[in-house]
Motif scaffolding. Structure first.
Motif, mmCIF file in Angstrom:
data_model
loop_
_atom_site.group_PDB
_atom_site.id
_atom_site.type_symbol
_atom_site.label_atom_id
_atom_site.label_comp_id
_atom_site.label_asym_id
_atom_site.label_seq_id
_atom_site.Cartn_x
_atom_site.Cartn_y
_atom_site.Cartn_z
ATOM 1 N N SER A 84 0.837 -1.202 0.000
ATOM 2 C CA SER A 84 0.000 0.000 0.000
ATOM 3 C C SER A 84 0.875 1.256 0.000
ATOM 4 C CB SER A 84 -0.918 0.016 1.218
ATOM 5 O OG SER A 84 -1.797 -1.093 1.208
ATOM 6 N N MET A 89 -0.699 9.282 0.963
ATOM 7 C CA MET A 89 -0.878 8.943 -0.446
ATOM 8 C C MET A 89 -1.949 7.868 -0.633
ATOM 9 S SD MET A 89 1.343 10.889 -1.960
ATOM 10 C CE MET A 89 1.470 10.164 -3.595
ATOM 11 N N ARG A 90 -2.526 7.414 0.463
ATOM 12 C CA ARG A 90 -3.482 6.313 0.385
ATOM 13 C C ARG A 90 -4.865 6.786 -0.005
ATOM 14 N NH1 ARG A 90 -1.666 3.794 6.235
ATOM 15 N NH2 ARG A 90 0.409 3.099 5.608
ATOM 16 N N ASP A 91 -5.604 5.906 -0.642
ATOM 17 C CA ASP A 91 -6.980 6.187 -1.016
ATOM 18 C C ASP A 91 -7.850 6.226 0.230
ATOM 19 O OD1 ASP A 91 -9.832 5.441 -1.861
ATOM 20 O OD2 ASP A 91 -8.862 5.763 -3.793
ATOM 21 N N MET A 92 -8.797 7.163 0.271
ATOM 22 C CA MET A 92 -9.675 7.301 1.423
ATOM 23 C C MET A 92 -10.462 6.023 1.672
ATOM 24 S SD MET A 92 -12.638 10.159 2.120
ATOM 25 C CE MET A 92 -11.440 11.498 2.119
ATOM 26 N N ALA A 93 -10.764 5.279 0.634
ATOM 27 C CA ALA A 93 -11.587 4.076 0.780
ATOM 28 C C ALA A 93 -10.806 2.887 1.324
ATOM 29 C CB ALA A 93 -12.198 3.710 -0.568
ATOM 30 N N LEU A 94 -9.491 3.023 1.509
ATOM 31 C CA LEU A 94 -8.680 1.909 1.990
ATOM 32 C C LEU A 94 -8.930 1.673 3.478
ATOM 33 C CD1 LEU A 94 -6.459 -0.218 1.573
ATOM 34 C CD2 LEU A 94 -4.775 1.580 2.075
ATOM 35 N N GLN A 95 -9.587 0.561 3.806
ATOM 36 C CA GLN A 95 -9.845 0.204 5.193
ATOM 37 C C GLN A 95 -8.765 -0.751 5.692
ATOM 38 O OE1 GLN A 95 -14.067 -1.177 4.922
ATOM 39 N NE2 GLN A 95 -14.479 0.570 6.251
ATOM 40 N N SER A 124 -10.403 4.347 7.391
ATOM 41 C CA SER A 124 -10.151 4.877 6.051
ATOM 42 C C SER A 124 -8.693 5.274 5.952
ATOM 43 C CB SER A 124 -11.056 6.093 5.764
ATOM 44 O OG SER A 124 -10.760 7.145 6.663
ATOM 45 N N ASN A 125 -8.230 5.481 4.728
ATOM 46 C CA ASN A 125 -6.837 5.863 4.484
ATOM 47 C C ASN A 125 -5.849 4.873 5.099
ATOM 48 O OD1 ASN A 125 -8.362 8.812 4.878
ATOM 49 N ND2 ASN A 125 -7.021 8.679 3.092
ATOM 50 N N SER A 149 -14.416 7.593 8.697
ATOM 51 C CA SER A 149 -14.384 7.523 7.238
ATOM 52 C C SER A 149 -15.191 8.681 6.686
ATOM 53 C CB SER A 149 -14.934 6.182 6.731
ATOM 54 O OG SER A 149 -16.283 6.003 7.144
ATOM 55 N N ASN A 151 -16.813 10.593 2.736
ATOM 56 C CA ASN A 151 -17.021 10.506 1.296
ATOM 57 C C ASN A 151 -17.914 11.656 0.851
ATOM 58 O OD1 ASN A 151 -16.935 9.425 -1.330
ATOM 59 N ND2 ASN A 151 -18.846 8.310 -1.000
#
Length: 289
Positions: A84, A89-95, A124-125, A149, A151
């Protein structure tokens, strides 16, 4: 007279020499200096017992560890794929995936007695959330995790409870319980519904119950603009010869009606899960738009 004075001075000097130096308690930081080291040693020992030499890998985070007494301990971690991106730099949806391990101390060494892996995905992230050790009932240690989280301008915080004594450990609810919800990032202009609601949660043990009750005291605001207000503003904007600016259109809509939120929801806990016993959860009600 002079002789008596000299003798008195000699006695005073002798007493001063024999006086025991005054002692003071060690400063609090000195008394507590060993505690962080002990905690650090316990964390390392538990992590090594579970993962061996692979205790430190990218994407794994120790959320909490606890000496449960009687030669027993618990370790809770979260994990994301090791490849990851770095934080930021991680996507917000990354749990993150939650796992818990129970250990016993035998002959001075910790060994794993039970593994509960992939219990839930939270946060998230790549961050699962904040862990709190709790007591779910008499002889029922557990832990709670509150993950955040968001969105499209909305933000929520979800609570999950876990029973460390359960043979098949899982969250105590079929879905995580919202303890915060807002759409502050999407609450401008003609948006008809805005809210910001937070809950303070606690576990309340009642005599004779195997499990405590979960109580959440909610406060906040819920704002709603009626459909009639929108229709009236639309009619004015579409009237013959009318060419209102966007600011004028928003002014025609008028302010949203604001309602103060102050309520309590109570959930009953059991081995089968969690059930809303009284009240309502306004964070969940407002989040459904």
């Amino acid at each position: 007279m002079n002789g008596k004075l000299i003798s008195l001075l000699a006695v005073c000097l002798l007493a001063a020499c024999q006086r025991i130096p005054e002692t003071k308690p060690a400063a609090p930081k000195d008394l507590a200096a060993a505690a962080p080291n002990e905690e650090q040693d316990l964390e390392k020992a538990l992590s090594r017992a579970v993962f061996g030499d692979a205790a430190l890998v990218n994407g794994r985070e120790i959320l909490g560890f606890k000496d449960l007494g009687g030669g027993k301990a618990a370790l809770v971690i979260s994990e994301i794929p090791p490849d990851s991106p770095e934080p930021g730099m991680r996507d917000m949806a990354l749990q993150a995936t939650i796992s818990a391990y129970l250990l016993d101390k035998l002959d001075g060494k910790w060994s794993v007695t039970r593994r509960h892996e992939s219990l839930a995905d939270m946060g998230s992230n790549g961050f699962a959330g904040e862990l709190t050790w709790v007591t779910l009932g008499p002889g029922k240690p557990g832990f709670a995790i509150v993950g955040q989280s968001g969105n499209r301008g909305q933000s929520v915080s979800s609570l999950a409870l876990f029973d460390l004594t359960a043979k098949d450990m899982r969250t105590l609810a079929s879905k995580q319980i919202l303890v915060h919800s807002d759409n502050d990032g999407d609450c401008e202009g003609e948006r008809p519904h805005c809210w910001n609601i937070s809950g303070e949660w606690r576990l309340v043990q009642k005599q004779g119950q195997a499990f405590a009750d979960l109580e959440i005291a909610f406060t906040g605001v819920d704002e709603l603009r009626s459909e009639e207000a929108r229709q009236k503003a639309d009619a004015q904007a579409n009237a013959a010869g009318a060419e209102p600016s966007y600011e004028e259109y928003i002014a025609a809509l008028g302010a949203r009606d604001q309602r103060k939120v102050k309520s309590t929801a109570r959930y009953s806990l059991s081995e089968k899960g969690m059930l809303l016993a009284s009240g309502e959860n306004p964070a969940e009600a407002s989040d459904v738009e």
